[in-house]
Each structure stands twice: as structure tokens, then as C-alpha cells.
Design an enzyme around this catalytic site. Structure first.
Site, mmCIF file in Angstrom:
data_model
loop_
_atom_site.group_PDB
_atom_site.id
_atom_site.type_symbol
_atom_site.label_atom_id
_atom_site.label_comp_id
_atom_site.label_asym_id
_atom_site.label_seq_id
_atom_site.Cartn_x
_atom_site.Cartn_y
_atom_site.Cartn_z
ATOM 1 N N ASP A 280 -85.011 61.173 -67.194
ATOM 2 C CA ASP A 280 -86.493 61.403 -66.513
ATOM 3 C C ASP A 280 -87.221 60.301 -66.757
ATOM 4 O OD1 ASP A 280 -88.582 62.767 -65.622
ATOM 5 O OD2 ASP A 280 -88.258 64.459 -66.723
HETATM 6 C C1 BGC Z 1 -90.512 64.892 -64.037
HETATM 7 C C2 BGC Z 1 -89.516 64.956 -63.314
HETATM 8 C C3 BGC Z 1 -89.537 64.338 -62.174
HETATM 9 C C4 BGC Z 1 -89.714 62.763 -62.253
HETATM 10 C C5 BGC Z 1 -90.021 61.977 -60.959
HETATM 11 C C6 BGC Z 1 -91.116 63.579 -64.087
HETATM 12 O O1 BGC Z 1 -92.290 63.435 -64.720
HETATM 13 O O2 BGC Z 1 -90.379 65.466 -65.393
HETATM 14 O O3 BGC Z 1 -88.961 66.423 -63.024
HETATM 15 O O4 BGC Z 1 -88.101 64.287 -61.311
HETATM 16 O O5 BGC Z 1 -91.227 62.730 -62.867
HETATM 17 O O6 BGC Z 1 -90.994 62.287 -60.361
#
Ligand code: BGC
Length: 746
Positions: A280
Site C-alpha cells: 500500500d
Molecule cells: C489506499 C489504497 C490505494 C492506494 C493508492 C492508499 O491510501 O489504502 O487502497 O490503492 O492508496 O491510491
């Protein structure tokens, strides 16, 4: 060797806020036509070879610099500033490696993308209980991603709704692992029907937004396997998902992205995952420990993330060349492991056809409108099939298509007008679409568009003044009040309703008391319909006075159109709850140590008893039970037979439509394990959805596999069937299971 991006691109992106100007030309890193391919690529560009062979050949030809380039998002510009995407790894044209372009996510191609379709959010998709439709949703989202030049879709989100308070539950598929797995598999397959890799997230146990970057989850092995890991297992073993995203939180003291037990023992060894693990955003906290534990690709923090901004992980850059080279030199990361990381990344790229069919993004693609009418029709269908009819006094809904002289319909609520609808179609955070071009349908405009045909008159009040709301409700033959509740990434919620305006990342609350608005309307006119645009359960103190209650959750851009169709009976609200609705915040309240945790640790002391499993075990009565939904007809279940079939069973029964409308039934099969299994009283193990005409009856057959009767054994560290007699219950929801059968196992 110098690597792309080209100097031109760097300069352009550095000066552009949104998009680099590479109009009309293929961006570097996109796939060269076969004739223009560098001869050096020949060894891995034959699609007749297996993905494994091709990955092997490519990695063998790569320099260390090229390998290091592949394992991190090392290029500028960062988050959202590269054609509105979440991240990218620039391709290596001389090796025919295409750009890896990543975008959110589960309800459509989101972030700052324009011209894409925002579907109902995950919880609404799960409410459809329609796996064929879910395949279509995945397929359409994948198609739109491909047309945008995106080849990794960062979804589906499949964390389990452990409590109703998780601010991201709206992105997920509810509280039951079987339902979540069944909705996950076709979604992933649908995405990967295109040259696009799906991403199963957030792995794992990322079930709250309070302390989301740091919370340390302590869960017993059996609960982890049976509840929280099960949808991920299905994503890997049944859907061949190409990537898995490790989450922000810790599990048993270790960050998920450096948790060897999760990333290697379970994911690789038990499930044979052969794609890549991507972090993540900003969830990485180490170089060698993460790499050796099983992380393959780092997505580092966005530039504006700091420990004080809870939206994104504030982790640094751990997989860039500066950090990786010393680790390789000291042997802290082995060469073999680096090779494996790169193979894991390129293997699904080969398998899903990215080397042949990825286009890379460009300004032309960024500006393209890829949301077709046909795509939006799918979104309407999901909105209607995902809307749960919770109450329908005296068959208030649907309205007769027209009555002599027409009716006066009052529409009340900010979320019912075009501006309000556009800002309440989805929850906040990374899954939120840009909403551009503005084409969200609202209930108000959709009803007005029908007025010429129906002969009905439409009145409207925004609802910020209770007096206005009451007045127009009392003047009308029918009052429809649309209340919206905010829910967003990075914040947990409670059961009280707030009117939100959701931007990409955050939902801001409007100073409108939605609960009072609903109370005023239901008190003013008994012929009322309450519509709840929410990401999760809300208090319903007005329920006794409500005529009809519809729960569409966050309904995407076709929400208004779907509601109008539901009101007039063109569509049926055939959703069933994927999540129990509690009576109050006190009902099934976890101790603080369990949620949100004490001292940064959340102990899952409730073990298997989440959602309906708890309500059943404690004989508690929820406001609305798991699996419930009225629809526009009634069904009778009969003639159950349960026939042993190997280590599983075939369950057959008849369903008859006893109402006077064609409607969809959602028969549900629950298994009751023998006491010695130590399982909750009953667990969903099968379901289907079928449409029946009035009076029509059909025999339904559902095969329950071995897993339906298995429990995770902490002694064997494997699935085992506890021998004994298993009850099989069939009916319309978790508290209405009139058919009973048994089958012996073991
Ligand atoms: C989220 C993810 C997401 C990523 C990219 C993160 O803050 O937890 O679910 O895919 O950002 O946007």
C-alpha cells in the site's frame, strides 16, 4: 545504463500539474509493434511460451539496474500527477517491457481519471448477490482501465466488515467470508478478462481506519484463516489474481508488508501465489526485511504524506537503488530474491497479455471518454440489484406506472438533487472517482424526466429547513426523502448520519441534520419512502413511521436513474444485506481492547463471532439480519434434499414465486457444524440468484464442496472436517431458514 523516462517526459511532467503533454505519440515504455521490437526481446516475446518461461528468460537478460528499476515506483511525477493515476513503473523499451500503470479501484477507474464509469461501491456490489453481474462489472472496469492505458487495477478491496464502524467497509464485500469470496472471484476474473492485472487488497486484517497506519492486530490462527484470509485465498487459488497489496497495519507485531508469515508462508507456500505483492502507498518500513519477507514492489508515500496526515502512509523509500544496492552488496537481500521479485512482477504481466497489448497512457487516452451507454447500463443494473428494500408497508412500492390525474411526489434531500447526488455517489478516499465529466443521475432529474409519461408532479426541497421539508411532504401524495451519510478512508464512522460532500480524498460534513430531516418527513406524510445513501448501517429512530425504506448504499453515477426505475417498478430492488444492521451502537459493541484497540493493539477476542455469527450465538435480534431484503415479491421454499457427494453435498430444493410480480429470489444455504467443531451456530456456504415469474417454481441445486464442512485445525495447520452430523438450512435470509436437512461427514 540510463533508464526511461525520457528527458522530454521528465521536463514536461515537472512543469505540469495534471498531465504531461505527450499528445498523439506513444509514451516511452509502451509496447513497440512486433516489427519495431528490439531483436534482443525475441527470447521472451513469443506468446506461445508460458508466462513462467518468459519471465525466466527476461530476468536472465536484465542488468541489476534494470531489475532494481522494476521493484519500486521510482519515477516522477508522483501520485495522481501522472495522468491521474495512483502510480507507475516506467517500462524498459529496449527489453520490450511496457509501463506498469496503476489506478484505483473497486467501483471503477478512479483517482483523477475522467470519462470513466463510477459503479456502486463494493458493499452495494456484494448486496446484489449476483456473481454473473459481478463478472460483468469487473469486465467493464477492466475494459475502461485498458482504454485509459492502465494495466493494474488496485481492487477489489476484500477486507471483512468486522465492525460496522470501519470507515472503508463501503469499499468491501460485507461481513461474511463466503459471500466476499464469491463476489471477489468473478470481479477479478472480469478485470483480468482484459490485459489488466487485478489487485487483491488490503492483505491482511486491515479492518479499521482508526490508527490504520500502525494498529497491531492480534488474531488467533483459526479466525484469521476462516474469516479474514478466506477471500484472499479465493482470489489467489480460484481467480489467479495477478497482484496482492500488503496493508498498512501490523499483524502479530510486524507490519503487513514485512510479515513473512503472511507474505511467504501463507501466500506463496500455502496458496502458491505466483504474482507480485505490492505495498500500500507508504506502507513499507524496511528494505531487506521487507524484501526477504516477500514484498516485491514498493509504492512509496505520496509527497504530501507526513506522520500527521493519516490519509497516506508516511513510510519512506526503501526499494530505491540507493537502499537496495547496499543490501544486495551485504547479502541482506540475496540476488536470488531480487530475481524472484522481478519474476513475480513480470509473470502476471506476461500471463495477462500486458507485453502484447498494453498501450501506456497519454494525453489522448487521459482525455478519452470511455464510459459508454452500455457500461452505464451495467452500473444501473448493479445499483438496482444492490439496493436493499428494508421495509415496504402495504406494498407502497412500486408505484403504479400512472394514475388518472397524476400524483404529487415530494422529493426531499440534498442528495436527491444533481449537485448533491454527484457528491454522495461514493465514499471518500482513493476509491472515489473524479466525477468528470459531471454525469451523475439524481433522483430529482430522473423523476422529472419521467413526469411527462407518468403524469406526476414533482416538488422538491433540499431539507436543510425542517419546515420546508415538512411542508412539501404534507402537500404530496408521496414523499421520498433521500438521506446521505459520509464514510471515508482514513476515518472510522459511527451510526449517526451526516450529510457529506465527498471530494477525492475526504468527505466533509454539511451542517444538515439528516436524521431530523427524515423524522420530519415521515411524521408529515405516512406515504413516505426513505432512501439511505450510506456506506454502512445508520440509526433508524424513525423506522416505525417509515412507509418504505430503501438502502442503495453508495450507488455510483447511475444511482438516481436506478432509484426512479425502482420507484416505478421498472427495476426491482433485489439486494440482500451483506452485513447485519445493528439496533444501536451498544448492540454488539466490542470492548475497547478489541476495537479500536488499546496501546495500539487490537485483539480480535470475539474470534469467529462477527456479524450474524455473533447475533446467532447470542440469540440477539438485530435491526435487520444478514441476507435480508424484501424485493417486490414473496417466495416459498420446499422439498429440500441433501445428498452426500464425496466430501461435499448437493443441496436441492424448490423455490416458488408466490407474489404477483416477476422478481429475483436469493436462496441462501447455511451449514450448522456439529458442536465438536467449535463453529458459530451456522455459516453461509452457498447461494444463488434467480428470477421467477409470478407462480413459477424451479428446482435449485447448489453443490457444497468439502470446504463447506471444514474447519481450520490449529493442530494440523490445515483444513479438516470434524466428523459428525451437519445441519443444512435453506431459506431467504439468515433468520428465515424454513428448510432443514442433515448430512453426515467424516
Ligand atoms: C489506499 C489504497 C490505494 C492506494 C493508492 C492508499 O491510501 O489504502 O487502497 O490503492 O492508496 O491510491
Amino acid at each position: 545504463m540510463p533508464l526511461p523516462p525520457t528527458r522530454t517526459r521528465r521536463l514536461l511532467v515537472a512543469s505540469a500539474l495534471a498531465v504531461p503533454l505527450t499528445v498523439g505519440t506513444l509514451a516511452p515504455g509502451t509496447v513497440p509493434a512486433a516489427s519495431a521490437r528490439p531483436a534482443a526481446c525475441a527470447a521472451w516475446m513469443d506468446p506461445r511460451d508460458s508466462a513462467d518461461e518468459r519471465a525466466e528468460a527476461l530476468v536472465a537478460a536484465m542488468s541489476t539496474t534494470q531489475k532494481l528499476h522494476m521493484v519500486t515506483f521510482g519515477d516522477t511525477p508522483p501520485y495522481l500527477l501522472y495522468y491521474g493515476t495512483a502510480g507507475h513503473v516506467t517500462g524498459i523499451p529496449e527489453l520490450c517491457v511496457p509501463d506498469l500503470v496503476l489506478s484505483d479501484a473497486g467501483s471503477g477507474v478512479a483517482g483523477l481519471q475522467i470519462g470513466t464509469t463510477t459503479f456502486p461501491s463494493g458493499v452495494a456490489q456484494a448486496s446484489t448477490w449476483n456473481t454473473d453481474l459481478q463478472r460483468e462489472v469487473g469486465r467493464v472496469i477492466g475494459r475502461e482501465a485498458h482504454r485509459k492505458g492502465i494495466n493494474v487495477m488496485l481492487g477489489p478491496g476484500m477486507n471483512i466488515a468486522r465492525t460496522p464502524y470501519n470507515g472503508r467497509n463501503f469499499e468491501y464485500f460485507g461481513e461474511d467470508p463466503h459471500l466476499a469470496a464469491e463476489m471477489t472471484v468473478p470481479f477479478i476474473r472480469g478485470i483480468q478478462d482484459n490485459p489488466v492485472i487485478a489487485d487483491a487488497k488490503h492483505y491482511a486484517l486491515n479492518d479499521q481506519e482508526t490508527d490504520r497506519q500502525t494498529v497491531d492486530v492480534r488474531v488467533d490462527e483459526r479466525t484469521a484463516r476462516e474469516i479474514y484470509l478466506a477471500p484472499f485465498e479465493a482470489a489467489v487459488t480460484r481467480a489467479d489474481v495477478g497482484s496482492v497489496m500488503c496493508s498498512y497495519n501490523r499483524v502479530a507485531g510486524e507490519y503487513a508488508c514485512e510479515n513473512e508469515a503472511l507474505l511467504t508462508d501463507v501466500l506463496r507456500e500455502d496458496w502458491s501465489f505466483d504474482g507480485f505483492v505490492v505495498s500500500d502507498w507508504g506502507a513499507v518500513h524496511s528494505t531487506a526485511a521487507s524484501a526477504m519477507a516477500g514484498l516485491d514492489l514498493e509504492m512509496h508515500a505520496v509527497p504530501f504524506a507526513t506522520p500527521a496526515t493519516p490519509v497516506f502512509g508516511a513510510g519512506g523509500r526503501y526499494f530505491d537503488a540507493a537502499s537496495m544496492r547496499p543490501a544486495l552488496a551485504s547479502g541482506a537481500i540475496t540476488r536470488a530474491r531480487l530475481d524472484e521479485m522481478v519474476r513475480n512482477i513480470v509473470r502476471p504481466m506476461f500471463r495477462e497479455g500486458l507485453f502484447e497489448r498494453s498501450t501506456g497512457t497519454s494525453l489522448v487516452r487521459y482525455l478519452a471518454d470511455v464510459s459508454t451507454r452500455a457500461h452505464r447500463r451495467v452500473a444501473t443494473r448493479v445499483a438496482s440489484e444492490g439496493t436493499v428494500l428494508l421495509k415496504n408497508r402495504g406494498d407502497l412500492l412500486p408505484l403504479a406506472p400512472r394514475v388518472a390525474g397524476g400524483r404529487t411526489i415530494a422529493v426531499i434531500g440534498y442528495a436527491a438533487n444533481p449537485v448533491g447526488a454527484a457528491s454522495t455517489t461514493a465514499g471518500g478516499g482513493s476509491s472515489h472517482g473524479s466525477g468528470l465529466p459531471p454525469r451523475t443521475t439524481s433522483l430529482l432529474t430522473s423523476l422529472l424526466a419521467r413526469a411527462a409519461d407518468t403524469g406526476d408532479r414533482i416538488l422538491y426541497a433540499e431539507g436543510s429547513s425542517v419546515i420546508d421539508a415538512q411542508l412539501i411532504a404534507s402537500l404530496a401524495d408521496l414523499a421520498i426523502v433521500v438521506a446521505a451519510d459520509g464514510s471515508t478512508e482514513a476515518a472510522d464512522r459511527n451510526l449517526s448520519m451526516q450529510a457529506p460532500v465527498c471530494a477525492s480524498l475526504l468527505c466533509l460534513n454539511l451542517p444538515v441534520d439528516q436524521e431530523r430531516m427524515v423524522e420530519a418527513v415521515v411524521a408529515a406524510n405516512p406515504n413516505n419512502v426513505v432512501v439511505l445513501d450510506t456506506g454502512g448501517p445508520v440509526r433508524m429512530p424513525w423506522l416505525d413511521d417509515a412507509g418504505a425504506v430503501l438502502l442503495p448504499w453508495f450507488g455510483g453515477i447511475q444511482h438516481g436513474e436506478s432509484l426512479a426505475r425502482i420507484v416505478y417498478g421498472v427495476d426491482e430492488p433485489s439486494g440482500r444485506l451483506p452485513q447485519t444492521l445493528p439496533r444501536s451502537i451498544e448492540q454488539n459493541r466490542f470492548p475497547r481492547a478489541a476495537y479500536p484497540g488499546i496501546g495500539g493493539v487490537a485483539r480480535y477476542s470475539e474470534r469467529l463471532e462477527i456479524g450474524y455469527r455473533w447475533y446467532d450465538a447470542h440469540r440477539a435480534s438485530p435491526l435487520f439480519p444478514f441476507g435480508f431484503g424484501l424485493g417486490y415479491s414473496t417466495f416459498r421454499y420446499s422439498d429440500l434434499t441433501v445428498t452426500p457427494d464425496g466430501r461435499g453435498a448437493v443441496v436441492a430444493f424448490r423455490v416458488r414465486n408466490t407474489g404477483d410480480r416477476t422478481a429475483a429470489a436469493v436462496p441462501q444455504v447455511y451449514v450448522e457444524a456439529p458442536r465438536a467443531a467449535g463453529s458459530p451456530p451456522r455459516e453461509l456456504r452457498g447461494f444463488t440468484k434467480l428470477t421467477l415469474r409470478p407462480g413459477e417454481s424451479r428446482t435449485v441445486r447448489i453443490r457444497l464442496g468439502e470446504r463447506a464442512f471444514s474447519q481450520w485445525s490449529v493442530r494440523a495447520h490445515d483444513w479438516r472436517i470434524t466428523p459428525g452430523t451437519y445441519g443444512v438450512r435453506v431459506g431467504s435470509h439468515s433468520r428465515d431458514l424454513p428448510l432443514r436437512g442433515v448430512v453426515r461427514q467424516g
